[in-house]
Design a protein around this motif. Structure first.
Motif, PDB file in Angstrom:
ATOM      1  N   TYR A 196      -5.610  -6.271  -5.123  1.00  0.00           N
ATOM      2  CA  TYR A 196      -5.430  -7.153  -6.278  1.00  0.00           C
ATOM      3  C   TYR A 196      -4.025  -7.753  -6.289  1.00  0.00           C
ATOM      4  O   TYR A 196      -3.855  -8.953  -6.563  1.00  0.00           O
ATOM      5  CB  TYR A 196      -5.692  -6.402  -7.583  1.00  0.00           C
ATOM      6  N   LEU A 197      -3.012  -6.942  -6.012  1.00  0.00           N
ATOM      7  CA  LEU A 197      -1.640  -7.453  -5.987  1.00  0.00           C
ATOM      8  C   LEU A 197      -1.484  -8.517  -4.904  1.00  0.00           C
ATOM      9  O   LEU A 197      -0.861  -9.560  -5.119  1.00  0.00           O
ATOM     10  CB  LEU A 197      -0.652  -6.308  -5.754  1.00  0.00           C
ATOM     11  N   MET A 198      -2.079  -8.272  -3.725  1.00  0.00           N
ATOM     12  CA  MET A 198      -1.997  -9.249  -2.635  1.00  0.00           C
ATOM     13  C   MET A 198      -2.748 -10.523  -3.011  1.00  0.00           C
ATOM     14  O   MET A 198      -2.278 -11.642  -2.756  1.00  0.00           O
ATOM     15  CB  MET A 198      -2.592  -8.653  -1.362  1.00  0.00           C
ATOM     16  N   THR A 199      -3.900 -10.366  -3.631  1.00  0.00           N
ATOM     17  CA  THR A 199      -4.677 -11.522  -4.078  1.00  0.00           C
ATOM     18  C   THR A 199      -3.885 -12.347  -5.083  1.00  0.00           C
ATOM     19  O   THR A 199      -3.833 -13.582  -4.996  1.00  0.00           O
ATOM     20  CB  THR A 199      -6.011 -11.057  -4.685  1.00  0.00           C
ATOM     21  N   GLY A 211       6.289  -4.575  -4.431  1.00  0.00           N
ATOM     22  CA  GLY A 211       5.296  -5.213  -5.273  1.00  0.00           C
ATOM     23  C   GLY A 211       5.686  -6.669  -5.382  1.00  0.00           C
ATOM     24  O   GLY A 211       6.698  -7.092  -4.794  1.00  0.00           O
ATOM     25  N   PRO A 212       4.954  -7.464  -6.121  1.00  0.00           N
ATOM     26  CA  PRO A 212       5.280  -8.891  -6.223  1.00  0.00           C
ATOM     27  C   PRO A 212       6.701  -9.164  -6.713  1.00  0.00           C
ATOM     28  O   PRO A 212       7.323 -10.149  -6.313  1.00  0.00           O
ATOM     29  CB  PRO A 212       4.240  -9.415  -7.220  1.00  0.00           C
ATOM     30  N   ALA A 213       7.247  -8.299  -7.589  1.00  0.00           N
ATOM     31  CA  ALA A 213       8.588  -8.531  -8.140  1.00  0.00           C
ATOM     32  C   ALA A 213       9.682  -7.801  -7.378  1.00  0.00           C
ATOM     33  O   ALA A 213      10.850  -7.888  -7.768  1.00  0.00           O
ATOM     34  CB  ALA A 213       8.633  -8.122  -9.613  1.00  0.00           C
ATOM     35  N   SER A 214       9.321  -7.097  -6.310  1.00  0.00           N
ATOM     36  CA  SER A 214      10.352  -6.444  -5.505  1.00  0.00           C
ATOM     37  C   SER A 214      11.263  -7.498  -4.892  1.00  0.00           C
ATOM     38  O   SER A 214      10.829  -8.613  -4.596  1.00  0.00           O
ATOM     39  CB  SER A 214       9.707  -5.615  -4.398  1.00  0.00           C
ATOM     40  N   VAL A 215      12.520  -7.141  -4.696  1.00  0.00           N
ATOM     41  CA  VAL A 215      13.497  -8.091  -4.191  1.00  0.00           C
ATOM     42  C   VAL A 215      13.755  -7.828  -2.717  1.00  0.00           C
ATOM     43  O   VAL A 215      13.989  -6.697  -2.283  1.00  0.00           O
ATOM     44  CB  VAL A 215      14.807  -8.005  -4.997  1.00  0.00           C
ATOM     45  N   THR A 266       9.268 -11.032 -14.834  1.00  0.00           N
ATOM     46  CA  THR A 266       8.121 -10.255 -15.302  1.00  0.00           C
ATOM     47  C   THR A 266       6.962 -10.451 -14.342  1.00  0.00           C
ATOM     48  O   THR A 266       6.624 -11.577 -13.983  1.00  0.00           O
ATOM     49  CB  THR A 266       7.701 -10.691 -16.720  1.00  0.00           C
ATOM     50  N   ASP A 267       6.360  -9.349 -13.916  1.00  0.00           N
ATOM     51  CA  ASP A 267       5.256  -9.449 -12.957  1.00  0.00           C
ATOM     52  C   ASP A 267       4.370  -8.219 -13.086  1.00  0.00           C
ATOM     53  O   ASP A 267       4.576  -7.372 -13.954  1.00  0.00           O
ATOM     54  CB  ASP A 267       5.806  -9.597 -11.528  1.00  0.00           C
ATOM     55  N   ILE A 268       3.366  -8.135 -12.208  1.00  0.00           N
ATOM     56  CA  ILE A 268       2.427  -7.020 -12.242  1.00  0.00           C
ATOM     57  C   ILE A 268       2.787  -5.990 -11.177  1.00  0.00           C
ATOM     58  O   ILE A 268       3.376  -6.316 -10.145  1.00  0.00           O
ATOM     59  CB  ILE A 268       0.969  -7.503 -12.065  1.00  0.00           C
ATOM     60  N   PHE A 269       2.413  -4.726 -11.446  1.00  0.00           N
ATOM     61  CA  PHE A 269       2.759  -3.601 -10.587  1.00  0.00           C
ATOM     62  C   PHE A 269       1.578  -2.655 -10.482  1.00  0.00           C
ATOM     63  O   PHE A 269       0.747  -2.573 -11.397  1.00  0.00           O
ATOM     64  CB  PHE A 269       3.936  -2.806 -11.180  1.00  0.00           C
ATOM     65  N   ASN A 270       1.535  -1.926  -9.373  1.00  0.00           N
ATOM     66  CA  ASN A 270       0.679  -0.746  -9.302  1.00  0.00           C
ATOM     67  C   ASN A 270       1.345   0.319 -10.169  1.00  0.00           C
ATOM     68  O   ASN A 270       2.517   0.655  -9.968  1.00  0.00           O
ATOM     69  CB  ASN A 270       0.568  -0.263  -7.856  1.00  0.00           C
ATOM     70  N   LYS A 271       0.620   0.840 -11.137  1.00  0.00           N
ATOM     71  CA  LYS A 271       1.184   1.798 -12.089  1.00  0.00           C
ATOM     72  C   LYS A 271       1.827   2.991 -11.383  1.00  0.00           C
ATOM     73  O   LYS A 271       2.794   3.583 -11.881  1.00  0.00           O
ATOM     74  CB  LYS A 271       0.091   2.261 -13.049  1.00  0.00           C
ATOM     75  N   LYS A 272       1.312   3.350 -10.212  1.00  0.00           N
ATOM     76  CA  LYS A 272       1.860   4.490  -9.464  1.00  0.00           C
ATOM     77  C   LYS A 272       3.281   4.238  -8.978  1.00  0.00           C
ATOM     78  O   LYS A 272       4.027   5.186  -8.711  1.00  0.00           O
ATOM     79  CB  LYS A 272       0.969   4.788  -8.246  1.00  0.00           C
ATOM     80  N   TYR A 273       3.655   2.959  -8.858  1.00  0.00           N
ATOM     81  CA  TYR A 273       4.933   2.641  -8.219  1.00  0.00           C
ATOM     82  C   TYR A 273       5.846   1.800  -9.106  1.00  0.00           C
ATOM     83  O   TYR A 273       6.694   1.076  -8.597  1.00  0.00           O
ATOM     84  CB  TYR A 273       4.677   1.910  -6.903  1.00  0.00           C
ATOM     85  N   GLU A 307       0.819  -1.209   0.000  1.00  0.00           N
ATOM     86  CA  GLU A 307       0.000   0.000   0.000  1.00  0.00           C
ATOM     87  C   GLU A 307       0.858   1.267   0.000  1.00  0.00           C
ATOM     88  O   GLU A 307       0.517   2.259  -0.643  1.00  0.00           O
ATOM     89  CB  GLU A 307      -0.951  -0.001   1.202  1.00  0.00           C
ATOM     90  N   LYS A 308       1.992   1.258   0.708  1.00  0.00           N
ATOM     91  CA  LYS A 308       2.845   2.446   0.746  1.00  0.00           C
ATOM     92  C   LYS A 308       3.781   2.520  -0.466  1.00  0.00           C
ATOM     93  O   LYS A 308       4.574   3.456  -0.577  1.00  0.00           O
ATOM     94  CB  LYS A 308       3.642   2.493   2.044  1.00  0.00           C
ATOM     95  N   GLY A 309       3.685   1.549  -1.367  1.00  0.00           N
ATOM     96  CA  GLY A 309       4.513   1.558  -2.560  1.00  0.00           C
ATOM     97  C   GLY A 309       5.923   1.074  -2.343  1.00  0.00           C
ATOM     98  O   GLY A 309       6.787   1.206  -3.219  1.00  0.00           O
TER      99      GLY A 309
END
Length: 511
Positions: A246-249, A102-106, A378-385, A97-99
């Motif tokens: 959605y990302l958490m789901t 994301g799923p592909a963050s290391v 390759t993964d999905i991201f919140n466009k804002k972050y 939520e705080k950016g």
């Protein structure tokens, strides 16, 4: 009030769906679904709550297996340690939520040293598989339910106060003042624990796109004349964004396809027809087993264990998988009996979610070096972050190992003892961490003592050291040779002394 209800002709209308409730109890009362009764531990117990994710209405529950043997309601009254089911609530959701991730963050799955009040003064948490896996994506960390990444998010990224604020806003009211001092609360180290109802309510908040509705059982009450004297009013509260939900789901989707709950793909008979996501949880020595999961419409939380936490579930008799097994049976039965409750056939991707390829070593935009090395994900991201900074983690360095720790070789170090290699520059190099580990290992109690090599992450040899080999050449000749090797040009000793003094390098001719 109770007397008025009993004698005043009131009618109480609950949210319970009788068909679902009865099917859940039929599962709980079937001994074939559980381990045999143990003469010491007694019966395996079960607690479960099924609710409508969009309203919080409780549709069914399992309070226990046999009310005549035990009156404790394991769905609403019992508090047990949540294990890894707390990770999405107190680590991943608030960090997404705080950016921050994301799923592909290391995240670096390498040891973390926590100060505590024990005689040793330190605690070094471990993963369930007795390993450390190095630089991994947040998705993989959740898939495999690794503890260290979740602890690092909880302490360093989210913060304990903020984590428990999220948990409370998602319906977990059992957090105590003491829990604000627990550095491992995110993996289940709470003072009392949580109830199944609370935890299910929290997961229903993710299922309902970040909107919390308090779980409820009483829909309305009417008097003897049919007049409504009480009616539940929904008070939805947005806790986090639809994109975070959605990302958490989606991360919990791969817990089932590639993580700790892959067995549900065969145990849940509607798999592939009704989409499901979820998270496993277990506690020390398998005193508790959990599975929290949901479809796009319905959330179901299940706990399994014994009445007393001192008694442990048995892997041999299937006890450690009990929560997942009961979850599959209960959800399948609900779908069969009330298919109209399961009309949504997908988790709809909201606006603002994009797909992107990044470095699997840093989560940043890939550089030429990481691209050539194939270190991409390759993964999905919140466009804002979406990450905009370019990855710069791969460097070529001369490496020498001393006392089990890698250093940058000195210029005068003979090439025989130097390994020139492409290494990974971490945000926090491993060298200082391993020197600290080496200094405290002898202070740990015997049952927690490990060799230094135990703490090496899988990518330890690829870590870029930040410090130069501290040894100094004292100018003295090497010690007398102890081993001799034949060489076409004569007999030579291969000599390098890894001690506090560096006596010399190289091949010393024998005379």
């Amino acid at each position: 009030m109770q007397a008025q209800l009993n004698r005043g002709g009131y009618h109480v209308y609950t949210t319970i769906d009788k068909d679902i409730y009865d099917s859940m109890h039929a599962i709980a009362e079937n001994d074939k679904n559980f381990s045999p009764t143990d003469p010491v531990k007694g019966d395996e117990q079960i607690g479960a709550v099924m609710m409508d994710s969009k309203t919080g209405a409780i549709l069914g529950m399992i309070e226990g297996r046999d009310f005549t043997k035990g009156q404790l309601n394991h769905a609403t009254q019992a508090y047990r340690q949540p294990g890894s089911t707390m990770k999405p609530i107190a680590a991943y959701v608030p960090a997404i939520e705080k950016g921050a991730i994301g799923p592909a963050s290391v995240i670096d799955d390498s040891p973390v040293i926590l100060k505590d009040g024990t005689k040793a003064g330190y605690h070094i948490p471990e993963n369930w598989d007795d390993g450390f896996h190095g630089l991994i994506t947040a998705r993989r960390a959740l898939n495999q339910s690794y503890n260290i990444p979740a602890i690092k998010l909880f302490l360093d990224v989210v913060g304990i106060d903020n984590a428990w604020d999220y948990a409370k806003r998602m319906g977990i009211n059992s957090i105590t003042k003491d829990d604000y001092y627990s550095q491992t609360g995110v993996i289940g180290g709470l003072k009392y624990g949580v109830s199944v109802k609370e935890l299910t309510n929290a997961y229903a908040t993710i299922a309902d796109k970040g909107t919390f509705n308090e779980a409820f059982l009483i829909r309305k009450i009417t008097d003897s004349n049919g007049k409504t004297v009480y009616e539940h009013e929904l008070k939805p509260e947005t806790v986090f964004s639809e994109q975070t939900a959605y990302l958490m789901t989606d991360m919990m989707r791969t817990v089932i396809t590639a993580g700790t709950a892959t067995d549900l793909m065969s145990k849940f008979k509607h798999y592939g027809k009704i989409p499901i996501v979820g998270k496993t949880g277990s506690t020390q020595d398998d005193a508790d087993a959990w599975f929290m999961g949901y479809t796009p419409d319905i959330t179901l939380g299940v706990w399994a264990g014994y009445e007393l936490p001192v008694n442990k579930l048995s892997k041999k008799t299937g006890g450690t998988n009990r929560a997942k097994n009961i979850w599959a049976l209960a959800m399948d039965a609900a779908i069969d009996k009330k298919p109209d409750l399961f009309t949504t056939k997908e988790f709809k991707r909201p606006d603002g979610i994009v797909e992107m390829t990044v470095s699997s070593l840093s989560g940043k935009s890939p550089s030429d070096a990481t691209t050539r090395a194939g270190k991409l994900v390759t993964d999905i991201f919140n466009k804002k972050y979406v990450p905009t900074e370019e990855d710069n983690v791969m460097v070529r360095l001369p490496i020498v190992t001393y006392n089990g720790i890698n250093y940058i070789a000195q210029e005068e170090t003979p090439s025989d003892f130097v390994q020139e290699k492409l290494v990974i520059r971490r945000e926090k190099p491993l060298g200082p961490l391993f020197r600290q580990l080496a200094s405290i290992l002898d202070k740990l109690p015997a049952d927690r003592k490990r060799p230094l090599s135990f703490y090496r992450p899988e990518d330890y040899d690829e870590d870029a050291p930040s410090e130069t080999d501290p040894r100094k050449d004292d100018g003295n000749n090497p010690d007398a040779p102890t081993t001799v090797a034949d060489h076409p040009l004569g007999r030579y000793q291969h000599h390098y002394v890894p001690s506090e003094r560096q006596f010399g390098y190289g091949r010393v001719p024998l005379v």
